[in-house]
Design an enzyme around this catalytic site. Structure first.
Site, PDB file in Angstrom:
ATOM      1  N   TYR A 291       0.636  -1.198   0.027  1.00 26.58           N
ATOM      2  CA  TYR A 291      -0.038   0.140  -0.152  1.00 26.58           C
ATOM      3  C   TYR A 291       0.744   1.278   0.073  1.00 26.58           C
ATOM      4  CZ  TYR A 291      -4.297   2.868   1.166  1.00 26.58           C
ATOM      5  OH  TYR A 291      -5.145   3.924   1.321  1.00 26.58           O
TER       6      TYR A 291
ATOM      7  N   HIS B 110       3.863  -6.138  11.320  1.00 31.20           N
ATOM      8  CA  HIS B 110       3.588  -6.501   9.795  1.00 31.20           C
ATOM      9  C   HIS B 110       4.756  -6.476   8.971  1.00 31.20           C
ATOM     10  CE1 HIS B 110       0.841  -6.205   6.698  1.00 31.20           C
ATOM     11  NE2 HIS B 110       1.238  -5.006   6.102  1.00 31.20           N
TER      12      HIS B 110
END
Length: 330
Positions: A92, A302
């Site tokens: 992203y 993450h």
């Protein structure tokens, strides 16, 4: 960050009922047919590069509605193919960057195509080169709520169509063995890999790494981190829009794509992931139609396994290709 999701034993069997639209398959069949109908052959331009052992090719292919989408194709220098290929999608906010930044697959003998993400490429990394020419209604800054009032207008309809047509484009090249193509990506890229694997038949495998865009309703209610929090902030203003928003998102949920996958998956999950909660990853993996092997990173957020996980992906894909060769020979 301490662990905040379900206990590990429950995660490994977590298989929630995630409602899907009745017209999910028709929506995607119509979407892909319309874009394929206007697609043109990919345009390839060889790029001068200091990479002596890798050929660098600037690719422009037709994505959603025929829009031009960029990407880098890297192949071992002088290779004529047909080579196995990996189509990779970006996280992203990032773009395709520069060719020398991702050499692992080409250095391992694959044709490697890194797809740019339309409209992104300005949050981290070294940029992208693909605009998104389609407007949307009211949205929160970012990409998660662009066009969220209607699945036909939603941003990820365009990006997921791009992801599928990227596979089409790469399969059309002489240097690629169209029967030996895998998809991969981290975070948003992992979500796109799940989507492509659910919409494209005949892949040899999918490698979603800490995938985003899965089990939206749980993710939005569980994490306070972006990008999911873009949806929270949108709904905090548009207080009555929840049913409309989650109906739109249901057309783009990795759980539903996993249900339709025709090739095995190699999935990573980080058990302390505050951006893509572990249960959302397991929701997709545990619904996978033909089986997903999950690799856990118990003490990672993450970032997941990073280079360690890439080595595991490379070993897994090599085994898949060996098995494919044996099946073909038989």
């Amino acid at each position: 960050m301490p662990r905040f999701d379900l206990p590990v034993d429950e995660l490994r069997t977590y298989r929630p009922d995630v409602p899907e639209p009745d017209d999910f398959d028709a929506f995607w069949a119509d979407t892909l047919a319309a874009s394929r109908a206007v697609a043109e052959p990919p345009r390839l331009t060889r790029v001068d590069s200091p990479l002596a052992l890798v050929d660098v090719i600037d690719v422009e292919f037709s994505g959603y509605a025929g829009d031009p989408v960029k990407g880098w194709l890297l192949v071992p220098a002088g290779a004529t193919g047909p080579l196995p290929a990996v189509v990779e999608y970006v996280g992203y906010g990032g773009g395709r960057g520069l060719p020398h930044e991702r050499l692992g697959w080409a250095a391992s003998g694959y044709a490697h195509f890194l797809m740019d993400t339309r409209g992104q490429g300005s949050s981290w990394g070294t940029g992208g080169g693909t605009p998104d020419p389609h407007g949307t209604g009211p949205s929160h800054p970012g990409f998660m709520t662009r066009g969220i009032h209607d699945p036909a207008e939603y941003y990820y309809r365009r990006v997921m169509t791009d992801a599928v047509l990227a596979v089409d484009a790469i399969r059309s090249l002489d240097v690629v063995d169209a029967s030996r193509v895998a998809v991969a990506g981290m975070s948003q890229g992992g979500g796109l890999a799940l989507a492509a694997a659910g919409l494209v038949e005949g892949l040899v495998g999918a490698m979603p790494d800490v995938p985003f865009l899965c089990h939206f309703e749980r993710a939005v209610g569980m994490t306070d981190k972006d990008p999911y929090s873009e949806i929270v902030r949108f709904l905090s203003v548009h207080r009555d829009a929840g049913p409309t928003v989650f109906r739109t998102l249901s057309y783009f949920d990795g759980v539903h794509f996993a249900r339709r996958a025709t090739a095995p998956a190699f999935v990573s999950v980080a058990l302390m992931d505050t951006i893509c909660p572990p249960s959302t990853v397991y929701a997709a993996a545990n619904h996978h139609a033909v089986g997903a092997e999950v690799v856990e990173y118990a003490f990672n957020d993450h970032e997941g396994g990073l280079g360690v996980h890439w080595q595991r992906q490379a070993a897994w894909l090599a085994e898949r290709l060996d098995a494919f060769a044996d099946d073909t020979a038989a």
